[in-house]
Design an enzyme around this catalytic site. Sequence first.
Site, PDB file in Angstrom:
ATOM      1  N   CYS A  17       0.620  -1.133  -0.368  1.00  0.00           N
ATOM      2  CA  CYS A  17      -0.326  -0.216  -0.114  1.00  0.00           C
ATOM      3  C   CYS A  17       1.141   1.367   0.241  1.00  0.00           C
ATOM      4  O   CYS A  17       2.031   1.444  -0.256  1.00  0.00           O
ATOM      5  CB  CYS A  17      -0.832  -0.080   1.716  1.00  0.00           C
ATOM      6  SG  CYS A  17      -0.199  -0.209   2.817  1.00  0.00           S
ATOM      7  N   CYS A  20       3.768   1.485   2.520  1.00  0.00           N
ATOM      8  CA  CYS A  20       4.652   1.170   2.050  1.00  0.00           C
ATOM      9  C   CYS A  20       5.828   2.190   1.275  1.00  0.00           C
ATOM     10  O   CYS A  20       7.204   1.875   2.273  1.00  0.00           O
ATOM     11  CB  CYS A  20       4.492   0.081   1.135  1.00  0.00           C
ATOM     12  SG  CYS A  20       3.434  -1.994   2.213  1.00  0.00           S
ATOM     13  N   CYS A  85      44.416 -13.402 -12.913  1.00  0.00           N
ATOM     14  CA  CYS A  85      44.860 -13.028 -11.691  1.00  0.00           C
ATOM     15  C   CYS A  85      43.854 -12.387 -10.817  1.00  0.00           C
ATOM     16  O   CYS A  85      42.580 -11.702 -11.394  1.00  0.00           O
ATOM     17  CB  CYS A  85      46.107 -11.976 -11.479  1.00  0.00           C
ATOM     18  SG  CYS A  85      46.152 -10.519 -12.471  1.00  0.00           S
ATOM     19  N   CYS A  88      42.670  -8.382 -12.018  1.00  0.00           N
ATOM     20  CA  CYS A  88      41.323  -8.230 -13.654  1.00  0.00           C
ATOM     21  C   CYS A  88      40.074  -9.442 -12.926  1.00  0.00           C
ATOM     22  O   CYS A  88      39.178  -8.212 -13.530  1.00  0.00           O
ATOM     23  CB  CYS A  88      41.750 -10.173 -14.531  1.00  0.00           C
ATOM     24  SG  CYS A  88      43.400 -10.349 -15.363  1.00  0.00           S
ATOM     25  N   ASP A 502      14.483 -26.191  17.481  1.00  0.00           N
ATOM     26  CA  ASP A 502      12.757 -26.730  17.005  1.00  0.00           C
ATOM     27  C   ASP A 502      12.630 -28.291  17.443  1.00  0.00           C
ATOM     28  O   ASP A 502      13.943 -29.001  17.531  1.00  0.00           O
ATOM     29  CB  ASP A 502      12.427 -26.942  16.194  1.00  0.00           C
ATOM     30  CG  ASP A 502      10.900 -26.914  16.046  1.00  0.00           C
ATOM     31  OD1 ASP A 502      10.174 -26.617  16.948  1.00  0.00           O
ATOM     32  OD2 ASP A 502      10.846 -27.980  14.926  1.00  0.00           O
ATOM     33  N   ASP A 700      12.795 -26.750  10.849  1.00  0.00           N
ATOM     34  CA  ASP A 700      11.814 -27.688   9.149  1.00  0.00           C
ATOM     35  C   ASP A 700      12.209 -27.192   8.307  1.00  0.00           C
ATOM     36  O   ASP A 700      11.477 -27.387   6.989  1.00  0.00           O
ATOM     37  CB  ASP A 700      10.876 -28.317   9.250  1.00  0.00           C
ATOM     38  CG  ASP A 700       9.261 -27.283   9.917  1.00  0.00           C
ATOM     39  OD1 ASP A 700       9.757 -25.879   9.806  1.00  0.00           O
ATOM     40  OD2 ASP A 700       8.555 -27.891  10.394  1.00  0.00           O
ATOM     41  N   ASP A 704       9.190 -22.759  10.915  1.00  0.00           N
ATOM     42  CA  ASP A 704      10.102 -22.053  11.844  1.00  0.00           C
ATOM     43  C   ASP A 704      10.339 -20.685  10.626  1.00  0.00           C
ATOM     44  O   ASP A 704      11.612 -20.383  10.820  1.00  0.00           O
ATOM     45  CB  ASP A 704      11.286 -22.699  12.540  1.00  0.00           C
ATOM     46  CG  ASP A 704       9.900 -23.945  13.446  1.00  0.00           C
ATOM     47  OD1 ASP A 704       9.843 -23.482  14.312  1.00  0.00           O
ATOM     48  OD2 ASP A 704      10.714 -25.108  13.310  1.00  0.00           O
TER      49      ASP A 704
END
Length: 805
Positions: A17, A20, A85, A88, A502, A700, A704
């Site tokens: 919106c 933001c 090298c 570069c 967890d 997992d 989380d």
Amino acid sequence: MSVKTAEATVPISGMTCAACALRIEKGLQKLDGVETANVNLALEKSTVVFDPAKTSLDDIRSKIEALGYGVAADKVELNITGMTCAACSTRIEKGLNKMPGVLKANVNLAMETATIEYDSAQVGVGDLVRQVEKLGYQAARKEEGKEEEQVDRRMAEIRRQTQKFWISLIFSLPLLWSMVSHFSFTSFIWLPDFLMNPWVQLALATPVQFIIGAQFYVGAYKALRNKSANMDVLVALGTSAAYFYSLYVAISSIGSHAHMLELYFETSAVLITLILLGKLFEAKAKGRSSEAIRKLMGLQAKTAVVIRDGVEMTISVEDVRPGDVVYVKPGDKVPVDGIVLEGQSAVDESMLTGESIPVDKAAGDTVIGATLNKNGFLKVTATKVGKETALAQIIKVVEEAQGTKAPIQRLADSISGIFVPIVVGIAVVTFLIWYFAVIPGNFAEALEKAIAVLVIACPCALGLATPTSIMAGSGRAAELGILFKGGEHLETAHHLDTIVLDKTGTVTKGEPELTDVIPVDFAEQELLALVGAAEKNSEHPLAQAIVRGIAEKGVALSETSSFEAIPGFGIRATVEGKDVLVGTRRLLEQHHVSYQSVADAMLSLEQAGKTAMLAVVDGKLAGLIAVADTIKPTSKQAIARLKAMGLTVIMMTGDNRQTAEAIAREAGIERVIAEVLPEGKAAEVKKLQAQGKKVAMVGDGINDAPALATADIGMAIGTGTDVAMEAADITLMRGELTSVADAIEMSKRTIRNIKQNLFWAFAYNTLGIPFAALGFLAPWLAGAAMAFSSVSVVLNALRLQRVKL
């Protein structure tokens, strides 16, 4: 005096919106150096006018991300050829980052690639390629599925360099022979007189200098044309000085009948030969450092047997479509990710998880592309093909990790950018001091010392120190089932001091199991048969766990004549004419059945974190049955290992404290954060970070996700079928906590390896330049040392490919 400003348009994602847009505008305008910032919500873009001396596009991007939004950018990977090298790669990176619309460019010397994030509205891939070519190098877009062609091109380049080396060696050996026989302690070596002829030496040195060595002149010209300097400049300067000085001496000797001239043709020729040998070794070693990617690609099946319109046919794996039914015969690789329709077999998933024990598969189970079907026939429905398969995603993550830079590399990059001009200056000073002070008037000696400085100081080792270690380390980690999303995460992981785990699916198996059976006036087999028959009609996870556990004990289950689920209490069923109740204390109280004889046992089971259920047959207490989400077999050992590494281990869960603490005690965890809602997990991580902790969150990767994103390092436990690569910085394919310790150990070993490489690269140049300037190194010896330094750095990095955890 007017301040020079720059304007950039940055694409933004995540705005919903006008608030933001306003928030981003205000945030950007607070940045030092930003004059104006206008955010267009409709176009999802921000136009920023800023002072490049005070802020950068990276700062602007970081600010937008810190405000909680994303910088939407296209991404392209270019194959770069012609780099010699670190100077570069630094020059290309700077050139690309200066382009309007380029948000971020990383150039990897070891992989010979550039990874660029850009705004396609301002700049195109063609513009990026032209910019690289303008800087004096070749670039081409890296195409998916063309990896074998890229390997072939690299092999062809190695063959060309090998041919050049052998030709150069053939011309240089006679010159080396003449040089070696000059020393007093080698005067016994026979030397044909014609090799001392300056014109013979000129004839031998010239093809090496201008045909074999043309690549150094071309590279030096391109670098100087772009107001920069690289390794080619040093080599071209050093060898040209030796060659043209010798040519001058040879021409000056015409008519003088001098026999022993102070010529340095052998210096220039042998230097070029040694440098070519070093670059050849380096190219072969760099090829080995990306071996992990090639191994992963080699795992893919080439063909698949599918059924279309009732006809069995063999097609290329690229032609398999989602929904196709694929036949997988014993001994064949599973061609795509899918679900088993029919058949039973054991599948070797070690390529994905690192676990050597095959996994049993039956109808309804998922299978992963590139795993090996061991002994049974499987009919599989394809669900993910091509780029969507787990293996393709793994390859993508590993490639991206190898293409990114660790923060530790910035030091080497900043030094290499100014290194060559400084070295040229030191060489000039060395020449002047020797010519005017140490051996006044001896031009040849002074020139020799300056050449040695130019050659010994090549920054190749400095540029290779970090990327080769990251390539080898992240590649080996992938083989062990650990996917680092980027080089920065590989570096950050070794700083961790707190691991937050967890509970469900991380410390525990994530599904309940039947753990205890306590019969009361019933035989255990009879009690299990009645309870199992009653529960098999229930869809509740605990009921399914009971039925599964009873089936594993080999107990046959009868049919029920009636079944009733009583929500919140349990179930009621009629089995073989008997009335069976299974459920809570309240269920028994409703039916006036006493359970006092097992009350203490029930309480004890509940204190151990188990869910206990009472069974009643025909109005009489029949027994007590308990289920629990048990800890994984490896969890206790893994947690002990983490603690032995000096890490603080915390378990965080939404479960009640009593259950959580019971699981924690069993796993060996002292600290528990219980009864935390998913959205509260990120806040708990922030609290730990506020205490100065470096926190890894292990979960997992789905429930989380906020905590994974908040932590310094997010580790997603995955089985490989749906790995949470977006939220996590590291994905652990094995699904075991042992991988957490492995990931941290791999990070520590990789960073230690990088520090070793950087130390020796810096030490080599720091010690080598003074030694050369003081006259302790002949130019050819300096060339050999320079070649050896690059090769030794790469070989040290390759030790990571043999790490065993």
